[in-house]
Design a protein around this motif. Structure first.
Motif, PDB file in Angstrom:
ATOM      1  N   THR A  85      -3.278   5.594   2.953  1.00  0.00           N
ATOM      2  CA  THR A  85      -4.405   5.169   3.789  1.00  0.00           C
ATOM      3  C   THR A  85      -5.329   6.359   3.983  1.00  0.00           C
TER       4      THR A  85
ATOM      5  N   VAL B  46      -7.379   1.503   2.447  1.00  0.00           N
ATOM      6  CA  VAL B  46      -5.941   1.364   2.187  1.00  0.00           C
ATOM      7  C   VAL B  46      -5.751   1.071   0.699  1.00  0.00           C
TER       8      VAL B  46
ATOM      9  N   TYR C  34       0.842  -1.200   0.000  1.00  0.00           N
ATOM     10  CA  TYR C  34       0.000   0.000   0.000  1.00  0.00           C
ATOM     11  C   TYR C  34       0.873   1.245   0.000  1.00  0.00           C
TER      12      TYR C  34
ATOM     13  N   THR D  47      -6.127  -2.125  -1.516  1.00  0.00           N
ATOM     14  CA  THR D  47      -5.438  -3.226  -0.850  1.00  0.00           C
ATOM     15  C   THR D  47      -6.353  -3.895   0.178  1.00  0.00           C
TER      16      THR D  47
ATOM     17  N   SER E 249      -3.149   1.311  -3.107  1.00  0.00           N
ATOM     18  CA  SER E 249      -1.804   0.975  -3.565  1.00  0.00           C
ATOM     19  C   SER E 249      -1.042   2.140  -4.185  1.00  0.00           C
TER      20      SER E 249
END
Length: 349
Positions: free
Chosen positions: A141, A193, A138, A181, A195
């Motif tokens: 967030t 989350v 990742y 993710t 990438s």
């Protein structure tokens, strides 16, 4: 025989060319070549195909792909005209396909025909996207929170839906390495989350566009790649204190929240039936409820600016102010919220 006639320097025969005749030309060139072995790398998880060093998302049909690869392995001389290709395939094993390509055409005025054999070797390798997914990779967030409260179920589900819709959109545009993710439902909200920084920013902007709020970015250096610094970013997205559709009381008047923008609350005055603007920093707001939670009640009668509403809980007739913007008529349905503190019924639509 005239002086203008040309002779082939190889066989001595007549020719219309300046040099070798067509027969000698055909015998001197290799007019068809074929790659004897073709490797093909396929991701066993998502079916992506690796071409050179690039993964490509394409619909994967083994027979059609075999034909495409085999035809691509054939190379004909530039002077071959009316080229025709046909193919037959035979599955030797789960990871081997034998292809026979039949080629015909016209070379220097004469038909030519040839077959060639090529072996397709299928190999499996996790693609770049699946490798990152399986490893939990990742880059950003998005922490979806709310000001002075916790996001409700609707807001959590809507934020997640926005994220998945954007993921689908960017995947269709070819951004293979932009994906979700994981999604974590937390006590204070939801964490999305992702990438890549680009999909994180896109999701954040869309959530704010639909539900309001503000976002702050908090980068953290995690290393270097190809001489460039690599950051992971935490995006704290705070939804407004009041949701779209909230009914609030302010200065003894009821308002429906339509949205927030730069410290302002855009509202609809439920008494006068017109739009207005309040300031977020003002005090004295009291939340009544949200129009999504409104009950439906029957209008039993209207008398000028008074309407009789059949309470769907007690089945008593309650008289309320029939505001002009509602245009109430007997026997129709109306949406209501209850102000338990003031023991009033509020008409919201």
């Amino acid at each position: 025989m005239t002086i203008q006639e040309n002779f082939c320097p190889k066989c001595g025969g007549k020719t219309e060319n300046e040099g070798l005749c067509n027969t000698c030309l055909r015998s001197d060139i290799e007019w068809l070549t074929c790659e004897p072995r073709l490797p093909c790398v396929i991701c066993p998880t998502c079916g992506s195909i690796k071409k050179v060093n690039t993964w490509t998302d394409v619909p994967y049909d083994r027979q059609k792909l075999s034909e495409e690869l085999a035809f691509g392995a054939v190379s004909a001389h530039v002077d071959v005209q009316d080229l025709e290709l046909a193919i037959s395939t035979r599955e030797i094993s789960p990871n081997r396909t034998q292809c026979t390509v039949y080629v015909r055409g016209i070379l220097y005025g004469e038909p030519v025909y040839k077959t060639c054999e090529t072996l397709i070797v299928w190999t499996k390798e996790n693609c770049d996207r699946c490798s990152r997914l399986s490893g939990g990779y990742y880059a950003s967030t998005i922490q979806v929170r709310a000001t002075g409260r916790r996001p409700d179920t609707f807001e959590r589900e809507r934020a997640v839906k926005i994220a998945y819709d954007i993921e689908e959109s960017v995947q269709q545009l070819g951004e293979r390495l932009s994906f979700i993710t994981r999604i974590d439902d937390t006590r204070d909200g939801v964490d999305i989350v992702v990438s890549s920084h680009s999909i994180g920013d896109t999701i954040t902007r869309q959530i704010i566009t639909e539900m309001g709020g503000k976002a702050t970015r908090h980068p953290k250096l995690i290393g270097e790649q190809d001489g460039k610094k690599v950051y992971r970013i935490t995006i704290l997205l705070r939804l407004p204190e009041f949701r779209k559709g909230d009914v609030i009381m302010f200065n003894k008047r009821y308002y429906e929240v339509k949205g927030t923008d730069s410290g302002l609350i855009r509202v609809f005055d439920l008494i006068e039936g017109r739009s207005n603007v309040l300031h977020e920093h003002d005090s004295g707001f009291r939340l009544i409820g949200n129009v999504r939670e409104a009950e439906r009640a029957d209008v039993t009668y209207t008398d000028n600016d008074i309407a009789g509403i059949l309470d769907p809980v007690s089945y008593d007739i309650k008289e309320v102010k029939a505001h002009a913007w509602l245009r109430l008529s007997p026997h129709e349905k109306v949406k209501i919220l209850r102000d338990h503190e003031e023991e009033e019924i509020i008409l919201v639509g």
